[in-house]
Design a protein around this motif. Structure first.
Motif, PDB file in Angstrom:
ATOM      1  N   SER A   1       5.897   8.021   5.329  1.00  0.00           N
ATOM      2  CA  SER A   1       5.004   6.800   5.461  1.00  0.00           C
ATOM      3  C   SER A   1       5.631   5.934   6.399  1.00  0.00           C
ATOM      4  O   SER A   1       6.935   6.101   6.313  1.00  0.00           O
ATOM      5  CB  SER A   1       4.441   6.314   4.452  1.00  0.00           C
ATOM      6  OG  SER A   1       5.388   5.678   3.364  1.00  0.00           O
TER       7      SER A   1
ATOM      8  N   LYS B   1       2.166   1.596  -3.592  1.00  0.00           N
ATOM      9  CA  LYS B   1       0.814   1.995  -4.437  1.00  0.00           C
ATOM     10  C   LYS B   1       0.523   3.625  -4.064  1.00  0.00           C
ATOM     11  O   LYS B   1       0.494   4.586  -5.015  1.00  0.00           O
ATOM     12  CB  LYS B   1      -0.334   1.150  -3.959  1.00  0.00           C
ATOM     13  CG  LYS B   1      -1.603   1.719  -5.128  1.00  0.00           C
ATOM     14  CD  LYS B   1      -2.911   0.980  -4.481  1.00  0.00           C
ATOM     15  CE  LYS B   1      -4.038   1.480  -5.126  1.00  0.00           C
ATOM     16  NZ  LYS B   1      -4.315   2.878  -5.128  1.00  0.00           N
ATOM     17  N   ALA B   2       0.771   4.237  -2.789  1.00  0.00           N
ATOM     18  CA  ALA B   2       0.350   5.368  -2.503  1.00  0.00           C
ATOM     19  C   ALA B   2       1.114   6.217  -3.015  1.00  0.00           C
ATOM     20  O   ALA B   2       1.024   7.299  -3.646  1.00  0.00           O
ATOM     21  CB  ALA B   2       0.150   5.632  -1.077  1.00  0.00           C
TER      22      ALA B   2
ATOM     23  N   ALA C   1      -3.718   5.022  -1.378  1.00  0.00           N
ATOM     24  CA  ALA C   1      -3.355   3.797  -1.038  1.00  0.00           C
ATOM     25  C   ALA C   1      -4.712   3.085  -1.594  1.00  0.00           C
ATOM     26  O   ALA C   1      -4.805   1.728  -1.710  1.00  0.00           O
ATOM     27  CB  ALA C   1      -2.995   3.464   0.295  1.00  0.00           C
TER      28      ALA C   1
ATOM     29  N   LEU D   1       0.860  -1.139  -0.035  1.00  0.00           N
ATOM     30  CA  LEU D   1      -0.091   0.050  -0.007  1.00  0.00           C
ATOM     31  C   LEU D   1       0.801   1.389   0.072  1.00  0.00           C
ATOM     32  O   LEU D   1       0.493   2.220  -0.701  1.00  0.00           O
ATOM     33  CB  LEU D   1      -0.950   0.066   1.396  1.00  0.00           C
ATOM     34  CG  LEU D   1      -1.907  -1.224   1.176  1.00  0.00           C
ATOM     35  CD1 LEU D   1      -2.905  -1.114   2.554  1.00  0.00           C
ATOM     36  CD2 LEU D   1      -2.883  -0.931  -0.099  1.00  0.00           C
TER      37      LEU D   1
ATOM     38  N   ARG E   1      -2.560   8.417   2.063  1.00  0.00           N
ATOM     39  CA  ARG E   1      -3.749   7.331   2.349  1.00  0.00           C
ATOM     40  C   ARG E   1      -4.798   7.176   1.485  1.00  0.00           C
ATOM     41  O   ARG E   1      -5.114   5.988   1.082  1.00  0.00           O
ATOM     42  CB  ARG E   1      -4.329   7.496   3.787  1.00  0.00           C
ATOM     43  CG  ARG E   1      -5.395   6.355   3.906  1.00  0.00           C
ATOM     44  CD  ARG E   1      -5.748   6.386   5.517  1.00  0.00           C
ATOM     45  NE  ARG E   1      -6.804   7.523   5.999  1.00  0.00           N
ATOM     46  CZ  ARG E   1      -7.392   7.621   7.120  1.00  0.00           C
ATOM     47  NH1 ARG E   1      -7.133   6.715   7.995  1.00  0.00           N
ATOM     48  NH2 ARG E   1      -8.158   8.689   7.240  1.00  0.00           N
TER      49      ARG E   1
END
Length: 475
Positions: free
Chosen positions: A231, A106-107, A260, A103, A257
């Motif tokens: 992050s 991806k973010a 994500a 995640l 966030r």
């Protein structure tokens, strides 16, 4: 196979016990990888009961089960509070470190769309989950060297690796192989200066390092309070001692966030909005994590950290006193890796320790780092650290007497040039058996020769062989 008629529960449980007879033990501290033990059965029991209570709750739709929202906000909030965030720090509860990392990647990718292929800058000691995330998400990995003595990421190498297509720089706190913390503040600062996001992989150490600092250990800054960190991932099923799988990924910006998340409205069915890679999944792990945090509380984690720190120091000093062995680097958490000299093959040492009931995790050589054995020190280790040192010393002497594992002449060269895709699983199994390696058997096999063969091969060939091995044991 599926029976014609249902079987009684007692019979099923008895069969599970039979199937598990060759498993490594999950309690007691003799298995130094994969499992994390507080040594407090009442805590694990509370977690198991909470896990069962939430077992059938589906986290797919938080509006249908508001309990999962309340629990997740409490768990994420506790992690954020410990790791430099505030009560409203955005985060996601995930199934484990790999999903948290997936995640985060991806973010970073989606927060900075670009025409070409994005890349992430990753030290060679960073967890392979970053390579897995990149593989799934179409991102290129740019590996960078670490210091050959300290095993920490090299800020100069990181700076040199960043390109206009870099969407994320990775640091570890600590890196798993040698348990050292990368220079987070320095690398986060240089990343910010280049306009690049910086992720701290604190999956293994995030929930431990603050408590170690509280117990007197020297822990450098690594969390969300460090300027430039955007992050951070923290596993609760490691030193949070929660049941698997339980992890949290935190972001400094709610927009990250949101990047994500995944949503799809391109179908005529129910609404699809996912915070994680999975859609339907049990809330059992969330319940187990929530219960564990509350069952232990701050003082419980402080006590576990104190015993963990004492055990780690005793282990490092003890291994240093065993002839032929040396600890790699200076462990800053409770992960310890040690290697042997020319007379002590660590792969043989591991097999000898297993005969005595102890599992020490082998790690293959890579990027100039020698083959070694890895020990994860947990809350239960202190009670058995003297016994562990006795086993390591005896196993080292036995390994010295046995000599190194023998790789059959020419095998490494054959495997390195073999077209594995041309072999079916049966032929691959026969090839392994012809050099004395039995695949798919039960029990706890000796692995020294297998590890020695893998260690003699380049990483790409190792990966291909491991995939074939997995295919064989599940056939």
């Amino acid at each position: 196979m599926l029976p014609e008629n249902g079987r009684p529960a007692d019979e099923l449980l008895a069969e599970i016990a039979r199937l598990r007879r060759d498993d490594l033990q999950v309690r007691g501290g003799k298995v130094t990888a994969y499992v994390y033990d507080t040594g407090r059965p009442e805590v694990h029991d509370a977690a198991a009961r909470a896990y069962f209570e939430m077992l059938e709750v589906n986290t797919l739709d938080p509006t249908a089960f508001p309990s999962i929202v309340a629990m997740e906000k409490q768990v994420v909030g506790a992690v954020a509070e410990l790791l430099g965030g505030g009560p409203r720090t955005p985060g996601i509860f995930t199934s484990g470190g790999t999903e948290s990392i997936m995640l985060a990647v991806k973010a970073a990718r989606d927060a900075r769309p670009m025409a070409g292929r994005p890349n992430i800058v990753v030290p060679v000691t960073a967890h392979p989950a970053f390579h897995k995330a990149a593989h799934y998400l179409g991102v290129e990995v740019l590996p960078v060297a670490v210091d050959p003595v300290t095993f920490r990421a090299d800020p100069g190498a990181v700076a040199a690796a960043i390109t206009p297509a870099t969407v994320l720089v990775v640091v570890s706190a600590p890196s798993y192989p040698q348990g050292v913390i990368d220079p987070v503040a320095e690398i986060a600062a240089l990343s910010a200066a280049r306009g690049v996001l910086c992720h701290v992989d604190a999956c293994v150490g995030g929930w431990l390092l603050p408590w170690l600092a509280d117990a007197g250990a020297q822990v450098p800054p690594f969390d969300l309070s460090v300027p430039g960190v955007t992050s951070l991932s923290c596993d609760l099923h490691k030193f949070g001692y929660a049941p698997k799988g339980a992890s949290v990924v935190l972001f400094t910006d709610p927009a990250l966030r949101r990047a994500a998340y995944f949503a799809s409205a391109a179908w005529p069915g129910y609404t699809i909005i996912n915070a994680t890679v999975q859609s339907s999944k049990s809330a059992g792990p969330l319940g187990g994590a929530w219960a564990t945090l509350n069952a232990l509380g701050r003082e419980g984690y402080r006590e576990l950290a104190r015993s963990t720190l004492e055990a780690t120091r005793k282990l490092v000093a003890g291994i240093g006193g065993i002839p032929g062995l040396r600890v790699l680097g200076e462990p800053e958490s409770s992960l310890v890796a040690f290697t042997g000299d020319d007379e002590v093959d660590v792969f043989v040492l591991s097999d000898e320790a297993r005969k005595l009931g102890w599992f020490l995790q082998p790690q293959l050589s890579y990027a100039g780092i020698p083959a070694n054995l890895h020990i994860t020190v947990t809350g239960v280790t202190l009670a058995g650290v003297d016994a562990m040192l006795e086993v390591i010393a005896a196993s080292a002497e036995a390994a010295r007497e046995r000599g190194p594992a023998k790789v059959p002449d020419g095998l490494a060269e054959i495997l390195a040039t073999l077209d594995l895709d041309a072999l079916d699983d049966a032929t691959f199994t026969e090839l392994a058996a012809s050099v004395g390696i039995e695949l798919g058997g039960g029990g706890q096999p000796e692995m020294a020769v297998v590890n020695a063969v893998l260690d003699a091969l380049p990483a790409e060939t190792r990966e291909a062989i491991l995939i074939r091995f997995l295919s064989v044991i599940y056939t």
